[in-house]
Write a protein that holds these residues in place. Structure first.
Motif, PDB file in Angstrom:
ATOM      1  N   MET A  33       0.858  -1.186   0.000  1.00 10.71           N
ATOM      2  CA  MET A  33       0.000   0.000   0.000  1.00 10.71           C
ATOM      3  C   MET A  33       0.888   1.227   0.000  1.00 10.71           C
ATOM      4  O   MET A  33       2.036   1.187   0.455  1.00 10.71           O
ATOM      5  CB  MET A  33      -0.910   0.006   1.213  1.00 10.71           C
ATOM      6  CG  MET A  33      -0.149   0.032   2.521  1.00 10.71           C
ATOM      7  SD  MET A  33      -1.250   0.108   3.933  1.00 10.71           S
ATOM      8  CE  MET A  33      -0.054   0.381   5.226  1.00 10.71           C
ATOM      9  N   ARG A  70      -1.772   0.679   8.495  1.00 12.80           N
ATOM     10  CA  ARG A  70      -2.938  -0.012   7.972  1.00 12.80           C
ATOM     11  C   ARG A  70      -3.703  -0.695   9.094  1.00 12.80           C
ATOM     12  O   ARG A  70      -3.144  -1.035  10.130  1.00 12.80           O
ATOM     13  CB  ARG A  70      -2.531  -1.039   6.920  1.00 12.80           C
ATOM     14  CG  ARG A  70      -1.757  -2.224   7.489  1.00 12.80           C
ATOM     15  CD  ARG A  70      -1.527  -3.288   6.442  1.00 12.80           C
ATOM     16  NE  ARG A  70      -0.451  -3.002   5.534  1.00 12.80           N
ATOM     17  CZ  ARG A  70      -0.202  -3.703   4.417  1.00 12.80           C
ATOM     18  NH1 ARG A  70      -1.001  -4.718   4.092  1.00 12.80           N
ATOM     19  NH2 ARG A  70       0.812  -3.402   3.641  1.00 12.80           N
ATOM     20  N   ASN A  72      -5.877  -3.938   8.901  1.00 16.83           N
ATOM     21  CA  ASN A  72      -6.314  -5.005   7.991  1.00 16.83           C
ATOM     22  C   ASN A  72      -7.754  -5.424   8.258  1.00 16.83           C
ATOM     23  O   ASN A  72      -8.479  -5.797   7.334  1.00 16.83           O
ATOM     24  CB  ASN A  72      -5.383  -6.207   8.125  1.00 16.83           C
ATOM     25  CG  ASN A  72      -4.011  -5.950   7.534  1.00 16.83           C
ATOM     26  OD1 ASN A  72      -3.888  -5.243   6.529  1.00 16.83           O
ATOM     27  ND2 ASN A  72      -2.978  -6.495   8.142  1.00 16.83           N
ATOM     28  N   VAL A  77      -6.257   2.058   4.976  1.00 20.51           N
ATOM     29  CA  VAL A  77      -4.882   2.534   4.945  1.00 20.51           C
ATOM     30  C   VAL A  77      -4.869   3.976   5.448  1.00 20.51           C
ATOM     31  O   VAL A  77      -5.762   4.748   5.100  1.00 20.51           O
ATOM     32  CB  VAL A  77      -4.337   2.473   3.502  1.00 20.51           C
ATOM     33  CG1 VAL A  77      -2.925   3.017   3.411  1.00 20.51           C
ATOM     34  CG2 VAL A  77      -4.427   1.052   2.975  1.00 20.51           C
ATOM     35  N   CYS A  94      -4.242   7.408  -2.595  1.00 18.34           N
ATOM     36  CA  CYS A  94      -3.857   6.135  -2.009  1.00 18.34           C
ATOM     37  C   CYS A  94      -3.741   5.091  -3.116  1.00 18.34           C
ATOM     38  O   CYS A  94      -4.371   5.201  -4.165  1.00 18.34           O
ATOM     39  CB  CYS A  94      -4.828   5.687  -0.930  1.00 18.34           C
ATOM     40  SG  CYS A  94      -6.536   5.516  -1.444  1.00 18.34           S
ATOM     41  N   VAL A  96      -3.128   0.686  -3.549  1.00 14.20           N
ATOM     42  CA  VAL A  96      -2.942  -0.629  -2.950  1.00 14.20           C
ATOM     43  C   VAL A  96      -2.628  -1.632  -4.045  1.00 14.20           C
ATOM     44  O   VAL A  96      -3.002  -1.443  -5.198  1.00 14.20           O
ATOM     45  CB  VAL A  96      -4.166  -1.101  -2.146  1.00 14.20           C
ATOM     46  CG1 VAL A  96      -4.451  -0.179  -0.979  1.00 14.20           C
ATOM     47  CG2 VAL A  96      -5.384  -1.256  -3.033  1.00 14.20           C
TER      48      VAL A  96
END
Length: 114
Positions: A33, A70, A72, A77, A94, A96
């Motif tokens: 990320m 982050r 999860n 993020v 952003c 990923v």
């Protein structure tokens, strides 16, 4: 896969902001990320990048001021930005990487001004 970035805004020099990027859709696991930014008249460039193996890279000008992280469980993020300066003004994106494919968010504007 969709990315929704938020948290941008107008802040005075020396202030802080936290950007968030929620990832939704067919997600097994977020691998890498990152956060990128693009200032007016400039190319998009890397701000911070977190590799799935645990290595984190930062652009030199933000080291010690910005932190990428982050959650999860929330597929989210973050970019914590402290001690903001005028040169941090940009649209922040952003990014990923999931199962070998990269995905971009729509961007959120950060303006540092008094």
């Amino acid at each position: 896969v969709q990315l929704q970035a938020s948290g941008g805004g107008l802040v005075q020099p020396g202030g802080s902001l936290r950007l968030s990027c929620v990832v939704s859709g067919s997600i097994f696991r977020i691998d890498d990320m990152g956060w990128y930014r693009q200032a007016p008249g400039k190319q998009r460039g890397l701000v911070a990048y977190d590799f799935s193996g645990g290595t984190t890279n930062y652009e030199d000008s933000v080291k010690g001021r910005f932190t990428i992280s982050r959650d999860n469980a929330k597929n989210t993020v973050y970019l914590q930005m402290n001690s903001l300066i005028r040169e941090d003004t940009a649209v922040y994106y952003c990014y990923v990487r999931i199962r070998g494919r990269g995905y971009w968010g729509q961007g959120t504007q950060v303006t540092v001004s008094s």
